[in-house]
Design an enzyme around this catalytic site. Structure first.
Site, PDB file in Angstrom:
ATOM      1  NE  ARG B  49      -5.527  10.115  22.127  1.00 21.09           N
ATOM      2  CZ  ARG B  49      -6.453   9.586  21.227  1.00 21.09           C
ATOM      3  NH1 ARG B  49      -6.798   8.301  21.408  1.00 21.09           N
ATOM      4  NH2 ARG B  49      -6.973  10.193  20.305  1.00 21.09           N
ATOM      5  NE  ARG B  78     -12.105  -2.189  33.059  1.00 23.67           N
ATOM      6  CZ  ARG B  78     -11.442  -2.759  32.174  1.00 23.67           C
ATOM      7  NH1 ARG B  78     -11.595  -4.125  32.076  1.00 23.67           N
ATOM      8  NH2 ARG B  78     -10.402  -2.393  31.308  1.00 23.67           N
ATOM      9  CG  ASP B 128      -2.558   5.371  34.526  1.00 25.61           C
ATOM     10  OD1 ASP B 128      -3.385   6.104  33.677  1.00 25.61           O
ATOM     11  OD2 ASP B 128      -2.150   4.554  34.237  1.00 25.61           O
ATOM     12  CB  CYS B 158      -1.677  12.056  20.916  1.00 26.29           C
ATOM     13  SG  CYS B 158      -1.026  11.416  19.287  1.00 26.29           S
ATOM     14  NE  ARG B 193     -11.087  -0.212  26.985  1.00 21.59           N
ATOM     15  CZ  ARG B 193     -10.463  -1.294  27.413  1.00 21.59           C
ATOM     16  NH1 ARG B 193     -10.458  -2.633  26.835  1.00 21.59           N
ATOM     17  NH2 ARG B 193      -9.645  -1.279  28.303  1.00 21.59           N
ATOM     18  NE  ARG B 256      32.765  -2.239  37.519  1.00 20.03           N
ATOM     19  CZ  ARG B 256      33.452  -3.094  38.357  1.00 20.03           C
ATOM     20  NH1 ARG B 256      32.641  -4.319  38.294  1.00 20.03           N
ATOM     21  NH2 ARG B 256      34.327  -2.753  39.270  1.00 20.03           N
ATOM     22  CG  HIS B 257      36.766   1.068  34.968  1.00 19.67           C
ATOM     23  ND1 HIS B 257      37.568   0.270  35.456  1.00 19.67           N
ATOM     24  CD2 HIS B 257      35.818   1.589  35.871  1.00 19.67           C
ATOM     25  CE1 HIS B 257      37.400  -0.107  36.487  1.00 19.67           C
ATOM     26  NE2 HIS B 257      36.273   0.850  36.913  1.00 19.67           N
ATOM     27  CB  SER B 260      41.666  -0.089  37.078  1.00 16.16           C
ATOM     28  OG  SER B 260      41.354  -0.349  38.521  1.00 16.16           O
ATOM     29  CE1 TYR B 262      46.166   1.634  43.429  1.00 20.08           C
ATOM     30  CE2 TYR B 262      44.351   2.892  44.408  1.00 20.08           C
ATOM     31  CZ  TYR B 262      45.634   2.695  44.171  1.00 20.08           C
ATOM     32  OH  TYR B 262      46.450   3.695  44.760  1.00 20.08           O
ATOM     33  N   GLY B 269      38.333   2.462  44.962  1.00 16.12           N
ATOM     34  CA  GLY B 269      38.629   3.792  44.651  1.00 16.12           C
ATOM     35  C   GLY B 269      39.771   4.080  44.042  1.00 16.12           C
ATOM     36  CD  GLU B 326      32.639   3.538  41.923  1.00 17.02           C
ATOM     37  OE1 GLU B 326      31.464   4.021  41.640  1.00 17.02           O
ATOM     38  OE2 GLU B 326      32.646   2.180  41.872  1.00 17.02           O
ATOM     39  NE  ARG B 351      30.004   1.138  51.517  1.00 15.53           N
ATOM     40  CZ  ARG B 351      30.230   0.615  50.033  1.00 15.53           C
ATOM     41  NH1 ARG B 351      30.765  -0.517  50.124  1.00 15.53           N
ATOM     42  NH2 ARG B 351      29.569   1.335  49.256  1.00 15.53           N
TER      43      ARG B 351
END
Lengths: 504, 530
Positions: B49, B78, B128, B158, B193, B256-257, B260, B262, B269, B326, B351
């Site tokens: 299900r 199991r 589960d 279901c 089952r 991605r675009h 650019s 930059y 950025g 971004e 960073r």
């Protein structure tokens, strides 16, 4: 920053609440088989990139005239349920929420149409199923309301209409479904089911006895009459049915939110509505809103930044601690932003608090830490644009109030879930939160008065919210800058600075 | 006396500096910890299900939004206990020995749930199993109240035979239980089952017996839902998420675009337009989208110039999302890496230490970004075919959600320019195809410096649970040793190859069953783009 000629912001002043597009906006259609992509230009007010005039030489529609994307097909929300099941409460609350997040919404209460039509209400007899004249009038009222719904959704830019009536028979609901199909609207039913007599009686006392129907009536008589009115509907009530109505999109709210049954959610807006309805509750509580204590940058008359509290700001924090103690609030949650000044304020309250980044002050981008005088000096165009349409104006590399509302939406959702909360936030943020609770328009929102060192206590009552404003007797600078008379780009500096509050 | 505040260096969070200890890493809710007592989510329903599907998907989502979550699949316990599955006889209610084993497996799983939630920093455990009887559910409720866990049930109901058959074909016949079995036999055994459970199935009863429980009933794969007594923020999130997911076949394209201006200059950025090569990519993307001939393709961009320019060339309607912008590099916006190093040497080093948690001064962290793009993920779940034109850091966040990547991996995922990733949901995971559109673009990927690779980020390390990747099942030696009866009575297990069932470790790109071959392919594709 671009020095472009500015266009006057288009402020729709019609009856539609002009809250603009939500998080996103549907852009125009590019030329199919596009040989070359269109050039982009940035809208100076909202800082949104949009294509330059199209091939036919006409400029693209202003973005606010385009539809909100996730609801490109208008939606009619239809309430279902016996009288006094909170249908109007839900309608009003949902309407307020949707307007606030930027989906133009209006509620159409058939009861009000009826009151317009039949000025004097006599008794429940009017609602008896065998009262043919009453029946006819009620039917006419419903059609009049639907007519207005159609006009609102097709001509007036409305996205969602809430049709607030009992709609207790399948026949009535089928009429409405047919109406929506004819007009290309989606329909979503909200049924409120409640058998708890206490809840019903409470509801009658809270909102029905004060209704114009019962102005000349004592409480017991009114109560009695209203109960009979409910009975008039009871016999013919056909609740939404799991089998018969399996093809409809609906939510059934059972026992004021103890249980929900949700069927065939079709789209984004319906899913948001369901989520919202599952989060609201009617347990009595209070929400306390205030700003941080006065900060060093407040004193200097600078906006933004991340400074600490001034001596008076610290004094306010202390007073706030005592105030909160005096209120003796059970299970109070305290929320702050992630900025130093709100956290310093919360520290003095000496209860555990939680930090939300979403509560941070509006990002003023390139204008951060500037005085208004400096903004006028360096960015006179930006300054004027902001005065022209403060709600939609986005600071270069920063945010607009409109952005802020989107950012604050999860906070509002969680505030709805919670009970007693103290939110220590910032001026622009507080205005957005307050606008939600007090149902303010996009025009009013950025000018709401949220002075420093003042706590607003909001208590939900009936369909609205009671506000008490409590000044904690600690002086602070005024940070409220009113909209000046002259908002033209060509204005003189003195005119632009006329409303700047006094500072160091 | 209010405490003085100081700002943590990596996350830029103000904390009282009374003690000198560094900040406890915050859960990336970007805000409050709204889930104080841990939650056990208990699946309910007959076999096939979609319980495991829901469990895994929900777990992936929660880990991604920063709520440490783990699935405890009793079936795996199991299989660990009984190496060799012979037939549905094992699931017959009158097979006493097997009933005992299954009971022990459930208990073993619950013990692991307890240690996960109390000692290992877990917030949510997903239990589960079929849990089709009241006795079993009452046992779990007792377990919950003993340990002060909140319990939330998710029942999947279901009765559509075609949905069930599809599910069996997709995930059951390829499960290790049926490795030596042809598909028809497996199908038949599995159906039996299901019958074994049907006889004793007591669905959640919202009117009487279970009226006080918190649960959601998912009916006919999301056609209808019944929601009872939501208690808190997490439960409300679960409900919202389950109402938005669907199982319609579709593909999500992420890129991605185009390159650019930059990008060319190596700047972070900014809001620059496309370079000539970027424009060429936009044209190539347009042809690519046309070739894919997709029905009802939605195109989403950020509100930045380069992504909108890229979308413009497609000649189809598109929608702009500010949350797809971004990452905000704050004071480092528009600088090159060299300039960052020069102007903010300390920030630069920080960073690299903890790229996921690191927040740029006056800017954002990846952690912030995840919160920001969460509504996009929710809407992506709702939609069918979508092309998302976004940015490097944003694409990494989105990809980490679909591919179940950890906080450590996310900021280093390879998302080169001019390359489209096509994600196709399958079984319990997602197939990834990486399609380079053959337009050159600069490389904008900066790897973690070698000397940093040796140790995980300090904040990540201090988090007892690495957020964001669904933990693999670590079923230790099955704790069946306390069984009364020795296990020898069961057929001895032949040397079995490692299970394929739910093996997220197989490939970074694909978590699914019996898809090893394809998943190796994908792996190669991903390798290729490195």
């Amino acid at each position: 920053m671009r020095d472009q000629p500015t266009e006057a912001p288009q402020q729709k002043r019609n009856r539609v609440r002009p809250l603009a597009e939500a998080t996103m906006s549907l852009m125009g259609y590019g030329p199919s088989n596009s040989a070359s992509p269109r050039e982009l230009t940035q809208n100076p007010l909202k800082k949104i990139w949009m294509p330059l005039p199209c091939k036919n030489g006409l400029p693209d529609k202003h973005i606010s005239q385009r539809k909100v994307c996730m609801t490109n097909c208008p939606t009619l929300i239809v309430t279902v349920g016996l009288p006094a099941r909170g249908k109007t409460y839900i309608s009003k609350k949902l309407t307020r929420y949707l307007n606030w997040i930027g989906v133009p919404t209006r509620e159409f209460n058939v009861g009000q149409y009826r009151r317009e039509c039949v000025k004097i209400y006599k008794s429940f007899e009017f609602f008896r199923p065998d009262n043919e004249e009453g029946l006819k009038i009620r039917q006419q009222c419903a059609s009049a309301a639907l007519n207005d719904v159609r006009q609102y959704l097709t001509d007036e830019g409305g996205q969602v209409a809430v049709f607030d009536a009992t709609n207790t028979t399948r026949e009535r609901r089928e009429t409405i479904t047919a109406f929506t199909e004819q007009n290309g609207f989606k329909v979503f039913f909200v049924e409120s089911v409640c058998e708890d007599p206490k809840v019903i009686a409470e509801n009658i006392v809270q909102v029905k006895l004060g209704s114009p129907d019962y102005t000349n009536c004592n409480t017991e008589e009114a109560m009695e009459d209203f109960k009979k009115r409910i009975e008039c509907y009871q016999n013919s009530y056909e609740p939404l049915d799991e089998v018969l109505d399996r093809h409809l999109s609906y939510i059934k709210i059972i026992d004021v939110g103890r249980r929900y049954l949700v069927n065939q959610v079709q789209d984004h807006i319906q899913s948001r509505i369901v989520y919202y309805l599952m989060n609201i509750h009617i347990t009595p509580r209070s929400i306390y809103l205030c700003r941080h204590g006065e900060s060093d940058l407040n004193v200097k008359g600078c906006i933004g930044g991340d400074s600490g509290l001034s001596p008076r700001g610290r004094e306010f924090a202390k007073q706030l601690g005592q105030f909160i103690e005096s209120q003796q609030i059970s299970d109070l949650k305290v929320w702050t932003s992630q900025m130093k000044r709100t956290i310093q304020t919360a520290e003095a309250v000496s209860v555990p608090y939680e930090q939300w980044k979403a509560l941070n002050e509006i990002d003023a981008g390139v204008c951060e830490e500037m005085m208004y005088e400096e903004i006028q000096q360096h960015y006179p165009l930006e300054f004027a644009l902001r005065d022209q349409d403060k709600y939609r104006y986005r600071y270069p590399k920063g945010e607009s109030y409109e952005d802020l509302v989107q950012r604050l939406e999860p906070v509002i959702m969680e505030l709805e879930r919670q009970e007693n909360v103290l939110v220590i936030c910032h001026q622009a943020v507080m205005r957005c939160l307050l606008a939600y609770f007090l149902d303010k328009t996009a025009e009013e929102l950025p000018y709401l008065k949220c002075p420093l060192h003042t706590v607003l206590k909001l208590t939900p009552v009936a369909y609205g919210c009671k506000v008490e404003s409590i000044f904690l007797n600690v002086d602070a600078v005024n940070t409220h800058r009113d909209r000046p008379e002259n908002v033209e780009v060509s204005r003189m500096a003195e005119e632009a600075l006329l409303t700047v509050p006094a500072h160091q | 006396m209010p405490r003085e505040l100081r700002q943590s260096r990596i996350q830029k969070i103000w904390i009282p500096s009374k003690d000198d200890k560094p900040a406890v890493p915050r859960r990336p809710t970007g805000g409050p910890h709204l889930s104080n007592p841990p939650t056990v989510i208990v699946m309910v329903g007959l076999p096939a299900r979609g319980k495991t599907y829901i469990s895994k998907k929900l777990t992936r989502y929660f880990n991604w939004i920063g709520m440490p979550t783990k699935v405890f699949n009793v079936g795996e316990y199991r299989r660990e206990a009984v190496k060799n599955y012979s037939s549905y006889d094992f699931f017959k209610a009158d097979n006493e020995n097997a009933v005992k084993i299954r009971q022990q497996c459930a208990l073993a799983a619950l013990r692991d749930v307890k240690s996960y939630l109390t000692e290992e920093g877990g917030q949510v455990a997903v239990f589960d199993a079929t849990n089709t009887t009241r006795a079993r559910r009452d046992m779990i409720l007792d377990f919950g109240s003993e340990n002060h866990f909140k319990v939330f049930f998710i029942e999947s109901v279901c009765d559509d035979p075609s949905v069930i058959a599809t599910n069996i074909m997709e995930v059951k016949v390829s499960c290790p239980d049926y490795q030596d079995c042809n598909k028809t036999d497996a199908m038949e055994d599995f159906q039996k089952r299901i019958e074994c459970y049907k006889a004793h199935y007591q669905p959640l009863d919202p009117d009487q017996y279970d009226r006080n429980l918190s649960f959601i009933k998912v009916i006919d794969v999301g056609r209808r839902f019944l929601v009872n007594r939501i208690q808190d923020h997490i439960q409300s999130k679960i409900v919202y998420y389950l109402m938005n997911i669907h199982v319609q076949p579709r593909a999500i394209y992420i890129c991605r675009h185009g390159e650019s201006v930059y990008n060319l200059q190596g700047r972070l950025g900014g809001d620059s337009g496309l370079s000539p090569r970027g424009k060429k990519f936009a044209g190539a993307l347009s042809r690519f989208v046309e070739e894919q001939s997709l029905t009802d393709l939605k195109v989403w961009t950020s509100q930045m110039c380069c992504s909108i320019q890229t979308a413009e060339s497609l000649g189809v309607p598109y929608e702009q999302w500010k949350p797809l912008n971004e990452i905000d590099a704050g004071v480092c916006e528009e600088l090159t890496y060299d300039e960052v190093k020069e102007k903010h040497p300390e920030e630069f080093a920080l960073r690299d230490q903890d790229k996921y948690y690191y927040r740029y001064p006056a800017g954002e962290s990846y952690q912030d970004l995840v919160q920001r793009v969460e509504p996009v993920i929710m809407e992506l779940e709702r939609q069918e075919n979508v092309l998302v034109i976004c940015h490097q850091a944003v694409m990494r966040c989105l990809l980490a959600y679909f591919l179940d990547k950890s906080a450590e991996e996310m900021p280093y995922l390879k998302c080169p320019l001019h390359t489209v990733l096509k994600l196709t949901p399958m079984a319990y995971g997602c197939k990834v195809e990486s399609i380079s559109l053959n337009v050159e673009g600069v490389n904008t990927h900066r790897d973690r410096p070698e000397e940093m690779k040796k140790f995980p980020g300090t904040l990540i390390r201090r988090n007892s649970v690495t957020p964001f990747t669904s933990p693999e099942p670590n079923i230790k030696k099955p704790r069946i040793d306390d069984l009364d009866e020795p296990l020898q009575e069961l057929p001895p297990s032949p040397a079995t190859p490692p299970t394929l069932c739910s093996a997220p470790h197989l490939s970074l790109a694909l978590t699914g069953q019996n898809l090893k071959r394809r998943c190796n392919d994908c792996h190669e594709i991903l390798q290729h783009c490195k």
